[in-house]
Structure formats: structure tokens, C-alpha cells
Motif scaffolding. Structure first.
Motif, short mmCIF file in Angstrom:
data_model
loop_
_atom_site.label_atom_id
_atom_site.label_comp_id
_atom_site.label_asym_id
_atom_site.label_seq_id
_atom_site.Cartn_x
_atom_site.Cartn_y
_atom_site.Cartn_z
N TYR A 99 16.98 41.40 8.48
CA TYR A 99 16.56 41.01 9.82
C TYR A 99 15.92 42.16 10.59
N SER A 100 15.47 43.17 9.85
CA SER A 100 14.72 44.30 10.42
C SER A 100 15.51 45.07 11.47
N LEU A 101 16.82 45.10 11.31
CA LEU A 101 17.66 45.91 12.20
C LEU A 101 17.86 47.28 11.57
N ARG A 102 17.64 48.31 12.35
CA ARG A 102 17.72 49.67 11.83
C ARG A 102 18.92 50.39 12.42
N PRO A 103 19.59 51.23 11.64
CA PRO A 103 20.71 52.01 12.19
C PRO A 103 20.22 52.88 13.36
N THR A 104 21.09 53.01 14.35
CA THR A 104 20.75 53.82 15.51
C THR A 104 22.00 54.53 16.00
N SER A 105 21.80 55.62 16.69
CA SER A 105 22.92 56.34 17.31
C SER A 105 23.08 55.82 18.72
N VAL A 106 24.12 55.04 18.95
CA VAL A 106 24.34 54.48 20.28
C VAL A 106 25.81 54.61 20.62
N SER A 107 26.11 55.02 21.83
CA SER A 107 27.47 55.20 22.30
C SER A 107 27.66 54.36 23.55
N LYS A 108 28.65 53.46 23.52
CA LYS A 108 28.89 52.64 24.71
C LYS A 108 29.32 53.51 25.90
N TYR A 109 30.08 54.57 25.62
CA TYR A 109 30.47 55.46 26.71
C TYR A 109 29.24 56.12 27.34
#
Length: 264
Positions: free
Chosen positions: A225-235
Motif C-alpha cells: 500500500y506504498s506506506l514507508r517506514p518513518t521516524s515519528v514520535s507521538k510525544y
């Protein structure tokens, strides 16, 4: 049969307070619960528009299922994050320190459990989580918890104060044949004493594994589905949403990805 039923279920209008796991969706075998906490784990994160959720869940249904002791489909969480007055833990993330920490109190409302949780990022995409139980809905850190945190971060001694609270809903799926946990977080609402900010049309996905493996069925589906890993922090997203004047270059890409998904 399983995939068809899941597709029917998730196309309903979401009522996250009332929606229960139907008996037709077989949960994972109980023996998988012994491995599902994954307190030391590899984590791969993704951001996707809420509009894609049905298709992704439908594709995963045959190989992943809910916990056998799950109460509701979308669990209700409240998290309180702590940091120094000058946001030293946030700045560690902004500056990409190799080893960095977060400390929070998380309430699992459906299960009536509360934990103090400390996350230590050891290397890219790999973390350890330490947690201990506390009285349900007790949100302040006690002296023993603060001392434990400062022992872990020694020689730094960090004055911890509440910085933000976050409320969200989480769907958790476990691998039927793999030691793997996938979480889907939606309806994020960040709050502090001055303001609040909601992100309603985004799902943050975390694939948690004992050790990184890029060939599992879940990661193949997300690539499809063309989703790529990313660095994301909810905080970090919460801090950026609630605090004025904080637009560090390294985190602008996180904001751009989330804002784009929120408007898709």
C-alpha cells in the motif's frame, strides 16, 4: 471467511465505546500472550490516512488477530508525559541522540490498569521498555519512580514535570504465526494546561518485533500500500502541536507527513 467478516466489521461506522470483538473473528492462540509484551523490541513506524484503514486491516486479517483477552476492538488509552522544564528529553530526540529516554504514566482504561513506563532507545528502531504498576488512574510520578529514572539516565539528573497528556484509541493485532505485534493508533488528542490539539484523520502504525525482520506478512502488506517506514514520535508531535516556537528542522518531516495524511 475470516477476512470477509473483518471487512464487514470494519466498514461499520466506528463507535469505539461500544464495538466489541465478534466471536467470528478468531483471536490468536493464548500461548502467544507470553511473548506479546515485547518489552525489548525492534519498532518500525508508519503514518497513514484513516481512509486506508479498512483496506489494510482486511489484508492483515488472515495472519493477525486480537488478543484472546481483549475487551474491545479499540482500546482507550490516556498517557501523561514528563520532561524537564526546558524539554531536555524532547531536545534529545530533536538532536538525534543515539541513546535517549521517555518517561510516562499510561492508563489502560478498558483493563483498569495503570503503569509508569520508561522507554530507552538503544539504537535506530530498537527500544527497551521498563514498566511498573501503580494505582489505577494515579497520574503523578512518585519519588521511587523519579529515582529509578535518574538512575537509568545517570550522570544526568533531570527535574521531571508534567508536559502534556494524550488520549487516543488503539487497535492491537498479534501475529498468528510470528512473534509480532501491530498497533494502530487513531483519534489522537494532545492537551496541556493552556491548549489542546486533535489529529483525527491519521493512523500511526507500529510494528513491534523481537528482532527486525523486513519480510513478515505485515511489512509486505504495508509496502504493497506504498506506506514507508518513518521516524515519528507521538510525544514530539504533541510538544510541537502545543508549544509555540518549536519547529526543529529534523522534525519538520514528521509534521509534514502527519499533516499530509490528516488532510487526505
Amino acid at each position: 471467511m475470516k477476512a470477509r467478516f473483518v471487512g464487514t466489521l470494519i466498514n461499520k461506522k466506528f463507535d469505539t465505546d461500544k464495538l466489541e470483538f465478534p466471536t467470528q473473528i478468531e483471536p490468536v492462540a493464548p500461548h502467544f500472550l507470553a511473548n506479546c509484551d515485547l518489552l525489548r523490541r525492534s519498532v518500525t513506524k508508519y503514518v497513514m490516512p484513516l481512509s486506508m484503514l479498512n483496506r489494510v486491516l482486511f489484508a492483515l486479517a488472515e495472519h493477525y488477530g486480537p488478543r484472546p483477552d481483549a475487551i474491545t476492538l479499540w482500546s482507550h488509552y490516556i498517557t501523561h508525559y514528563f520532561d524537564s522544564p526546558d524539554l531536555v528529553l524532547f531536545c534529545d530526540h530533536r538532536q538525534a541522540r543515539r541513546i535517549r529516554y521517555k518517561i510516562r504514566v499510561r492508563h489502560y482504561l478498558d483493563r483498569k490498569l495503570s503503569f509508569t513506563e520508561i522507554k530507552k532507545r538503544i539504537k535506530p528502531s530498537f527500544t527497551e521498555k521498563f514498566r511498573q504498576t501503580k494505582e489505577f488512574m494515579a497520574s503523578a510520578l512518585n519519588s521511587e519512580e523519579i529515582e529509578l529514572f535518574n538512575q537509568m539516565t545517570f550522570p544526568r539528573q533531570i527535574l521531571l514535570i508534567p508536559q502534556l497528556s494524550m488520549e487516543f484509541r488503539r487497535l492491537t493485532l498479534l501475529g498468528r504465526n510470528t512473534i509480532e505485534r501491530i498497533t494502530f493508533d487513531r483519534n489522537l488528542c494532545f492537551k496541556n494546561d493552556q491548549r489542546s490539539h486533535s489529529i483525527d484523520n491519521v493512523v500511526i502504525i507500529e510494528v513491534k518485533q523481537k528482532r527486525a525482520c523486513r519480510s513478515t506478512f505485515a511489512l509486505q502488506i504495508l509496502r504493497k500500500y506504498s506506506l514507508r517506514p518513518t521516524s515519528v514520535s507521538k510525544y514530539c508531535l504533541g510538544i510541537l502541536a502545543l508549544k509555540d516556537g518549536l519547529q526543529p528542522l529534523r522534525l519538520r518531516e514528521q509534521l509534514r507527513i502527519v499533516e499530509r495524511a490528516n488532510h487526505d
